[in-house]
Design an enzyme around this catalytic site. Structure first.
Site, PDB file in Angstrom:
ATOM      1  N   MET A 150      62.824 131.693 -54.875  1.00 60.66           N
ATOM      2  CA  MET A 150      62.024 132.576 -55.538  1.00 60.66           C
ATOM      3  C   MET A 150      61.263 131.928 -56.720  1.00 60.66           C
ATOM      4  SD  MET A 150      62.877 135.666 -54.492  1.00 60.66           S
ATOM      5  CE  MET A 150      61.887 136.288 -55.745  1.00 60.66           C
ATOM      6  N   MET A 196      67.679 141.938 -51.729  1.00 55.42           N
ATOM      7  CA  MET A 196      68.182 141.613 -53.202  1.00 55.42           C
ATOM      8  C   MET A 196      69.192 142.852 -53.658  1.00 55.42           C
ATOM      9  SD  MET A 196      64.196 140.999 -54.590  1.00 55.42           S
ATOM     10  CE  MET A 196      63.446 141.598 -52.928  1.00 55.42           C
ATOM     11  N   MET A 220      65.825 146.423 -52.633  1.00 56.61           N
ATOM     12  CA  MET A 220      66.388 146.211 -54.047  1.00 56.61           C
ATOM     13  C   MET A 220      67.361 147.514 -54.133  1.00 56.61           C
ATOM     14  SD  MET A 220      63.332 145.019 -56.250  1.00 56.61           S
ATOM     15  CE  MET A 220      61.857 143.933 -55.466  1.00 56.61           C
ATOM     16  N   HIS A 238      56.888 141.062 -44.979  1.00 54.64           N
ATOM     17  CA  HIS A 238      58.132 140.860 -46.018  1.00 54.64           C
ATOM     18  C   HIS A 238      58.447 142.015 -46.465  1.00 54.64           C
ATOM     19  CE1 HIS A 238      60.455 138.188 -48.510  1.00 54.64           C
ATOM     20  NE2 HIS A 238      60.102 139.122 -49.659  1.00 54.64           N
ATOM     21  N   SER A 259      54.019 141.313 -48.862  1.00 53.51           N
ATOM     22  CA  SER A 259      55.319 141.940 -49.105  1.00 53.51           C
ATOM     23  C   SER A 259      54.784 143.200 -49.490  1.00 53.51           C
ATOM     24  CB  SER A 259      55.563 141.455 -50.550  1.00 53.51           C
ATOM     25  OG  SER A 259      56.597 142.432 -51.128  1.00 53.51           O
ATOM     26  N   HIS A 314      64.097 140.862 -47.207  1.00 53.50           N
ATOM     27  CA  HIS A 314      64.654 140.003 -48.086  1.00 53.50           C
ATOM     28  C   HIS A 314      65.667 141.054 -49.020  1.00 53.50           C
ATOM     29  CE1 HIS A 314      63.359 138.135 -52.471  1.00 53.50           C
ATOM     30  NE2 HIS A 314      64.796 137.971 -52.033  1.00 53.50           N
ATOM     31  N   ASP A 359      61.067 144.118 -49.295  1.00 59.85           N
ATOM     32  CA  ASP A 359      61.923 143.685 -50.529  1.00 59.85           C
ATOM     33  C   ASP A 359      62.912 144.791 -50.545  1.00 59.85           C
ATOM     34  OD1 ASP A 359      61.064 141.213 -51.330  1.00 59.85           O
ATOM     35  OD2 ASP A 359      58.859 142.022 -51.801  1.00 59.85           O
ATOM     36  N   ASP A 388      58.352 132.897 -52.801  1.00 58.83           N
ATOM     37  CA  ASP A 388      58.122 134.307 -52.869  1.00 58.83           C
ATOM     38  C   ASP A 388      57.968 134.483 -54.333  1.00 58.83           C
ATOM     39  OD1 ASP A 388      58.317 136.990 -52.804  1.00 58.83           O
ATOM     40  OD2 ASP A 388      60.399 137.307 -52.255  1.00 58.83           O
TER      41      ASP A 388
HETATM   42  C1  DX5 Z   1      59.992 140.122 -56.021  1.00 63.06           C
HETATM   43  C2  DX5 Z   1      59.743 140.278 -54.546  1.00 63.06           C
HETATM   44  C3  DX5 Z   1      58.585 139.443 -54.092  1.00 63.06           C
HETATM   45  C4  DX5 Z   1      57.406 140.083 -54.729  1.00 63.06           C
HETATM   46  C5  DX5 Z   1      56.246 139.406 -54.352  1.00 63.06           C
HETATM   47  O1  DX5 Z   1      61.530 140.418 -56.386  1.00 63.06           O
HETATM   48  O2  DX5 Z   1      60.993 139.415 -53.763  1.00 63.06           O
HETATM   49  O3  DX5 Z   1      58.533 139.711 -52.514  1.00 63.06           O
HETATM   50  O4  DX5 Z   1      57.126 141.404 -54.581  1.00 63.06           O
HETATM   51  O5  DX5 Z   1      55.015 140.128 -55.038  1.00 63.06           O
HETATM   52  P1  DX5 Z   1      53.893 139.409 -55.867  1.00 63.06           P
HETATM   53  O6  DX5 Z   1      53.221 138.368 -54.771  1.00 63.06           O
HETATM   54  O7  DX5 Z   1      53.167 140.361 -56.470  1.00 63.06           O
HETATM   55  O8  DX5 Z   1      54.480 138.325 -56.898  1.00 63.06           O
HETATM   56 ZN    ZN Z   2      60.535 139.194 -51.578  1.00 59.89          ZN
END
Ligand code: DX5
Ligand code: ZN
Length: 226
Positions: free
Chosen positions: A137, A68, A37, A33, A8, A66, A35, A181
């Site tokens: 998650m 969010m 947000m 990956h 990620s 991903h 993320d 994840d």
């Molecule tokens: C959390 C993200 C994950 C996160 C993973 O909201 O979706 O992808 O960044 O990071 P680690 O491996 O540090 O938990």
């Molecule tokens: Zn993620």
């Protein structure tokens, strides 16, 4: 089952994101990956399609986006256009999930469905035959570097049984993938894989100050017994 590692970039150095993506590919990652947000669905803001477009030339790996975010249906065409290969939306953020999964697939992309830690697997019953990937998650979404929620292993085991029973296939005829994840590290990755996960996201375990990206990925593979 071959286990895939999906670093990620949330924990990467954003000042040199392209290089960090290339390092993950050179180090043997399977997916990148990403993320996304929005500050509404989760209490943090990260990046959008512009950044995905900017890093796309740095790797040929599968880009695993991903989302969010609230109202993901408004943005899937943008993420598809800039080169996301898998577009995962949260069950909790979507009203018309079946429609959205089909819209993602109609753009030639794989559609993933993500569940928060407190969302039960029963919510997947009707969408499972249509999904290309289920993301479980193992932390509450919003931040990297949190601790793995231990009861997730049991949830993964139950989902593995559901997936094996329904056996959904993606556009290329491959079985849907089970991705986990949050909080995955060398110390627990083997148990998460043994529970039935096949795509393992790792943010802070790959991008950190202690190790290079390549040696961090190698540590995860060693822990998997590869
Ligand atoms: C959390 C993200 C994950 C996160 C993973 O909201 O979706 O992808 O960044 O990071 P680690 O491996 O540090 O938990
Ligand atoms: Zn993620």
């Amino acid at each position: 089952m071959t286990i895939k590692i999906a670093p990620s970039i949330l924990s990467a150095d954003f000042a040199r994101l392209g290089g960090q993506v290339a390092e993950a590919e050179a180090g043997g990652a399977d997916y990148i990956h990403i993320d996304v947000m929005d500050g509404h669905f989760v209490p943090n803001i990260t990046l959008g399609p512009l950044v995905v477009e900017a890093i796309r030339p740095y790797s040929k790996l599968t880009f695993d986006a991903h989302l969010m975010i609230e109202n993901p249906q408004l943005y899937i065409a943008d993420f598809a256009r800039v080169g996301a290969d898998i577009i995962t939306v949260h069950y909790e953020a979507v009203t018309h999930l079946h429609r959205l999964v089909q819209a993602i697939q109609s753009m030639g992309k794989r559609a993933g469905v993500a569940l928060n830690p407190a969302t039960p697997l029963a919510c997947l019953e009707e969408i499972l035959p249509y999904a290309d990937l289920i993301l479980i998650m193992s932390v509450n979404p919003g931040f990297g570097g949190q601790s793995y929620i231990p009861t997730t292993n049991d949830k993964i085991g139950r989902l593995r049984k559901m997936l094996d029973a329904v056996n959904p296939r993606n556009l290329s005829g491959k079985p849907a993938e089970l991705e986990v994840d949050g909080g995955v590290k060398a110390s627990n990755i083997a148990s998460v894989a043994a529970a039935g996960a096949e795509v393992l996201v790792a943010g802070s375990a790959v991008y950190n100050k202690e190790q290079s990206v390549a040696s961090a990925i190698a540590s995860l593979r060693r822990a998997l017994g590869e």
